[in-house]
Design an enzyme around this catalytic site. Structure first.
Site, PDB file in Angstrom:
ATOM      1  N   LYS A  50       0.848  -1.200   0.000  1.00 50.77           N
ATOM      2  CA  LYS A  50       0.000   0.000   0.000  1.00 50.77           C
ATOM      3  C   LYS A  50       0.877   1.242   0.000  1.00 50.77           C
ATOM      4  O   LYS A  50       0.645   2.174  -0.773  1.00 50.77           O
ATOM      5  CB  LYS A  50      -0.910   0.002   1.237  1.00 50.77           C
ATOM      6  N   ASP A  52     -11.280   3.096   4.093  1.00 48.49           N
ATOM      7  CA  ASP A  52     -11.781   1.720   3.964  1.00 48.49           C
ATOM      8  C   ASP A  52     -13.302   1.693   3.787  1.00 48.49           C
ATOM      9  O   ASP A  52     -13.858   0.681   3.386  1.00 48.49           O
ATOM     10  CB  ASP A  52     -11.435   0.918   5.238  1.00 48.49           C
ATOM     11  N   GLN A  67      -4.920  -1.277   9.642  1.00 49.46           N
ATOM     12  CA  GLN A  67      -4.839  -2.619   9.060  1.00 49.46           C
ATOM     13  C   GLN A  67      -5.437  -3.658  10.023  1.00 49.46           C
ATOM     14  O   GLN A  67      -5.087  -3.704  11.196  1.00 49.46           O
ATOM     15  CB  GLN A  67      -3.364  -2.952   8.775  1.00 49.46           C
TER      16      GLN A  67
END
Ligand code: NAD
Length: 293
Positions: free
Chosen positions: A53, A120, A97
């Site tokens: 990422k 997200d 995460q």
């Protein structure tokens, strides 16, 4: 034989669109989008995701910050870091995460992220915005799945879509997005009766179950679009590990009109759509128009 939907190439196209959007925001508005990723603990798969990422964030021209915290970090310290990032005007997107270590309440942490920075798209405010049709940050894998479907059928309006799986991170948001695309949506799940019969009525199938190769060729309506979200590691006949989806690819590609492979289908779209969300979030926070929503 089905058309193969090349997720690797389409993800590269999305990243190029993001890079162009970042360049536009910098040159027209002096705004450089920035994405912070928080990793708690030593989960090896998570470490790889976070590294990829960060690398791709820099490649599209955005600022990237990695916050790596030891596994024993307290929940209060994680919440304090999220609060700091929420209040940092240079940071437009925050990704925590998952999975978090067991002593940390994931829901509490995710819900503490400012919804406008929630790249997200898991915060209940964004879930609500998506379902009522407001401008939202939408979960990345579902967005990527719908982009892939639209590369072979630019209008999905009127299609019978069957989504297999009803998780908050894939099945439900995919259903919301397909409804927004004017599909007639059925959400199938572990208690669905006659799943094969339900899938057989679908012009578009999105499989997000987590059961290797569950969807068989004779479930598929000839010519249907098949989007396989599943990523399952199995041991092949040669004793070596391999990745397969939730769809039996060899059988379904003979019947479908178009199909995503695993790997190389939905997988690469997730990070590309995360970057897209970060660019969108930066524009939204500065009351600017965005190329993406
Ligand atoms: P999950 O375990 O949270 O949800 C699975 C869903 O499948 C549940 O809603 C359940 O009702 C349904 N289900 C279970 N057994 C079933 C059955 N026999 N018949 C019909 N439905 C059944 O999983 P998830 O997080 O939604 O992930 C699904 C798959 O997608 C996994 O393989 C995961 O690895 C993969 N995934 C891929 C990406 C990506 O980047 N490509 C991202 C997220 C998840």
């Amino acid at each position: 034989m089905a058309q193969i939907i090349d997720g690797k190439k389409i993800a590269a196209d999305v990243r190029a669109q993001v890079a162009a959007e970042v360049q536009r925001l910098v040159s027209e508005n002096g705004l450089k989008p920035g994405l912070a990723v928080v990793l708690v603990g030593e989960d090896p798969a998570s470490k790889v995701y976070v590294k990829n990422k960060a690398q791709q964030t820099v490649e599209v021209g955005m600022n990237s910050w990695e916050h790596r915290l030891p596994a024993e970090t307290s929940e209060a310290d994680v919440l304090a870091l999220v609060d700091k990032l929420n209040n940092d005007p240079a940071c437009h997107g925050i990704l925590v995460q998952l999975p978090l270590p067991k002593h940390i309440n994931s829901e509490k942490v995710l819900n503490s992220i400012n919804p406008d920075k929630d790249v997200d798209g898991f915060h209940p405010v964004n879930v609500g915005r998506l379902w009522v049709g407001e401008r939202a940050l939408v979960p990345c894998t579902p967005t990527g799945s719908v982009i892939l479907a639209k590369t072979v059928a630019p209008s999905l309006a009127g299609l019978n879509a069957v989504v297999i799986g009803r998780s908050n991170i894939v099945g439900k948001p995919v259903a919301a997005l397909l409804l927004r695309e004017n599909c007639t949506v059925t959400v199938a799940h572990s208690r669905t009766k006659d799943l094969a019969g339900v899938v057989k009525g679908a012009d578009l199938v999105v499989a997000a179950v987590g059961i290797p190769e569950m969807v068989r060729g004779d479930w598929i309506k000839p010519g249907a679009i098949v989007i396989d979200v599943g990523i399952n590691r199995i041991t092949g006949p040669d004793g070596k590990g391999k990745l397969v989806g939730d769809v039996n690819y060899a059988e379904c590609e003979k019947v479908a009109g178009a199909i995503t492979p695993v790997p190389g289908g939905v997988g690469p779209m997730t990070i590309a759509c995360l970057l897209r969300n970060a660019a969108q979030a930066a524009a939204m926070q500065n009351n600017l128009k965005s190329a993406f929503a």
